[in-house]
Motif scaffolding. Structure first.
Motif, short mmCIF file in Angstrom:
data_model
loop_
_atom_site.label_atom_id
_atom_site.label_comp_id
_atom_site.label_asym_id
_atom_site.label_seq_id
_atom_site.Cartn_x
_atom_site.Cartn_y
_atom_site.Cartn_z
N THR A 176 29.47 76.94 67.98
CA THR A 176 29.86 78.17 68.66
C THR A 176 29.82 78.00 70.17
O THR A 176 30.74 78.43 70.89
CB THR A 176 28.94 79.33 68.24
OG1 THR A 176 29.02 79.51 66.83
CG2 THR A 176 29.34 80.62 68.93
N ALA A 180 33.02 78.03 72.95
CA ALA A 180 33.05 78.86 74.16
C ALA A 180 33.29 78.00 75.40
O ALA A 180 34.08 78.35 76.28
CB ALA A 180 31.75 79.64 74.28
N ALA A 183 36.85 76.84 75.60
CA ALA A 183 37.77 77.88 76.05
C ALA A 183 37.85 77.90 77.58
O ALA A 183 38.94 78.03 78.16
CB ALA A 183 37.32 79.24 75.53
N MET A 264 34.50 84.48 79.47
CA MET A 264 34.97 83.63 78.38
C MET A 264 33.79 83.11 77.55
O MET A 264 33.89 82.96 76.34
CB MET A 264 35.79 82.48 78.93
CG MET A 264 37.00 82.94 79.73
SD MET A 264 38.10 81.59 80.17
CE MET A 264 38.84 81.26 78.57
N ALA A 266 31.23 84.71 76.85
CA ALA A 266 30.66 85.82 76.07
C ALA A 266 31.00 85.69 74.59
O ALA A 266 30.31 86.27 73.73
CB ALA A 266 31.17 87.15 76.60
N THR A 267 32.02 84.93 74.27
CA THR A 267 32.35 84.75 72.85
C THR A 267 31.23 84.06 72.09
O THR A 267 31.10 84.23 70.88
CB THR A 267 33.65 83.91 72.71
OG1 THR A 267 33.46 82.62 73.32
CG2 THR A 267 34.82 84.63 73.35
N ALA A 268 30.40 83.26 72.79
CA ALA A 268 29.28 82.60 72.14
C ALA A 268 28.14 83.55 71.85
O ALA A 268 27.25 83.24 71.06
CB ALA A 268 28.76 81.46 73.03
N GLU A 269 28.17 84.72 72.49
CA GLU A 269 27.12 85.70 72.29
C GLU A 269 27.50 86.73 71.25
O GLU A 269 26.74 87.64 70.95
CB GLU A 269 26.81 86.40 73.63
CG GLU A 269 26.32 85.46 74.71
CD GLU A 269 24.94 84.86 74.42
OE1 GLU A 269 24.27 85.38 73.51
OE2 GLU A 269 24.58 83.89 75.07
N ALA A 270 28.74 86.67 70.73
CA ALA A 270 29.21 87.68 69.79
C ALA A 270 28.47 87.57 68.45
O ALA A 270 28.03 86.51 68.07
CB ALA A 270 30.70 87.50 69.57
#
Length: 270
Positions: A176, A180, A183, A264, A266-270
C-alpha cells in the motif's frame, strides 16, 4: 571551554567531530565485518557504528550528564533535563560497507516538541549540514564543506511535474505504501533512489524537492528535521502530523510541494 560555557551547537560539532574520527579508519578498509541485527533481512552494523556512538555518548556524559540520550546502537538513556540527544552514528550502513559516500552521522537535540538542533555530517566528503532554531526566532542554517560555508535554503519548486524526488529503497514499505509512493513518482520530473540521509541534506541545500520514506526510526529523521526546517522546508508524516518519532515521513522543499505530494500519499492512509 568548560561544560557550563559550551553551547549546544558547539557541543553538537564536537560530537560530529568525534564520530568522524571514530568512523574514518574503517571506511573502505578491507576486512571490515558487518553483522546483521536481524535474521529475516540484512540489517548491518559494524564496529564503526558502535565506536562512533560510544564516542558521542562519552562526550555527552562529560558535558551534558543531565540530558537523555537515544542512540541506534545502545538504546535510550533517560535524563533529568527534559532534553534528549538523538544519535544515528552511521545512517546508511549498507552504503558504508559498499564504499559509497552517501551515509552520514545524524545528531539531534530534542525536547517534548521535537528537534531544535540537527546535524547531518558526511565525514568522507567533509560536508556538514547544520540547522538550529533558538529563542526569539533566531536560527542557524548552513553547509560547511570543502567549498567553504554557505547558507542552506530549500528550492522554490511549486509544481509536482517539476520536482525531483528521492527515496532510499525502490521497494519502499508495504504494498500500500509503495503504491502511494509510486503515484507521486509518476507525477514528478525525476525519481532517484538510495542516498539515505544524504538526500535529506541535498533537500536542505536546494538541490532536490522531495524525500519520501516509510519505516523510519526517530534517530533516522530527527537530525534532518532540524536541518530541513531551518532551511525553509517542511517535514511531516504522511498525515501531515509531526514526524520526529519516525514512521512514514515526507520531507519537502516548501509548503506547496509538500501539500501536493501529501494529498497523493493520503491513499496509503485510506
Amino acid at each position: 571551554m568548560t561544560s557550563a560555557t559550551l553551547s549546544d551547537l558547539a557541543l553538537a560539532h564536537l560530537l560530529a567531530d568525534a564520530a568522524r574520527t571514530a568512523i574514518m579508519p574503517y571506511f573502505r578498509q578491507a576486512g571490515l565485518v558487518a553483522q546483521s541485527k536481524e535474521s529475516a533481512r540484512f540489517d548491518p552494523v559494524t564496529v564503526a557504528d558502535r565506536a562512533a556512538e560510544q564516542a558521542m555518548r562519552d562526550l555527552l556524559t562529560l558535558h551534558r550528564p543531565q540530558d537523555g540520550i537515544w542512540g541506534e546502537e545502545f538504546g535510550r538513556q533517560e535524563g533529568t533535563s527534559g532534553r534528549e540527544w538523538v544519535l544515528d552514528p552511521i545512517d546508511g550502513t549498507r552504503a558504508f560497507i559498499s564504499g559509497t559516500p552517501t551515509w552520514g552521522v545524524l545528531i539531534a537535540l530534542s525536547d517534548e516538541n521535537g528537534p531544535t538542533l540537527g546535524i547531518i555530517d558526511q565525514p568522507y566528503t567533509r560536508e556538514r549540514f547544520i540547522g538550529a532554531k533558538g529563542d526569539g526566532g533566531s536560527r542557524v542554517s548552513e553547509l560547511v564543506g570543502p567549498l567553504g560555508t554557505v547558507e542552506l535554503a530549500t528550492r522554490d519548486t511549486h509544481d509536482l511535474d517539476q520536482a525531483i524526488l528521492f527515496t532510499t529503497f525502490p521497494e519502499i514499505g508495504t504494498p500500500t505504501e509503495r503504491a502511494a509512493f509510486e503515484a507521486v513518482a509518476a507525477r514528478v520530473k525525476l525519481t532517484r533512489y538510495g542516498l539515505d540521509c544524504y538526500a535529506l541534506g541535498l533537500l536542505a541545500a536546494g538541490q532536490i524537492d522531495l524525500v519520501i520514506e516509510a519505516g523510519l526510526s526517530a534517530y533516522d529523521i530527527q537530525g534532518p528535521i532540524a536541518v530541513i526546517e531551518a532551511a525553509g522546508g517542511v517535514v511531516t508524516n504522511w498525515r501531515g502530523e509531526p514526524a520526529h518519532l519516525g514512521g512514514r515521513v515526507i520531507a519537502a522543499a516548501n509548503p506547496d510541494i509538500h501539500a501536493a505530494a501529501l494529498a497523493m500519499l493520503a491513499t496509503a492512509e485510506a
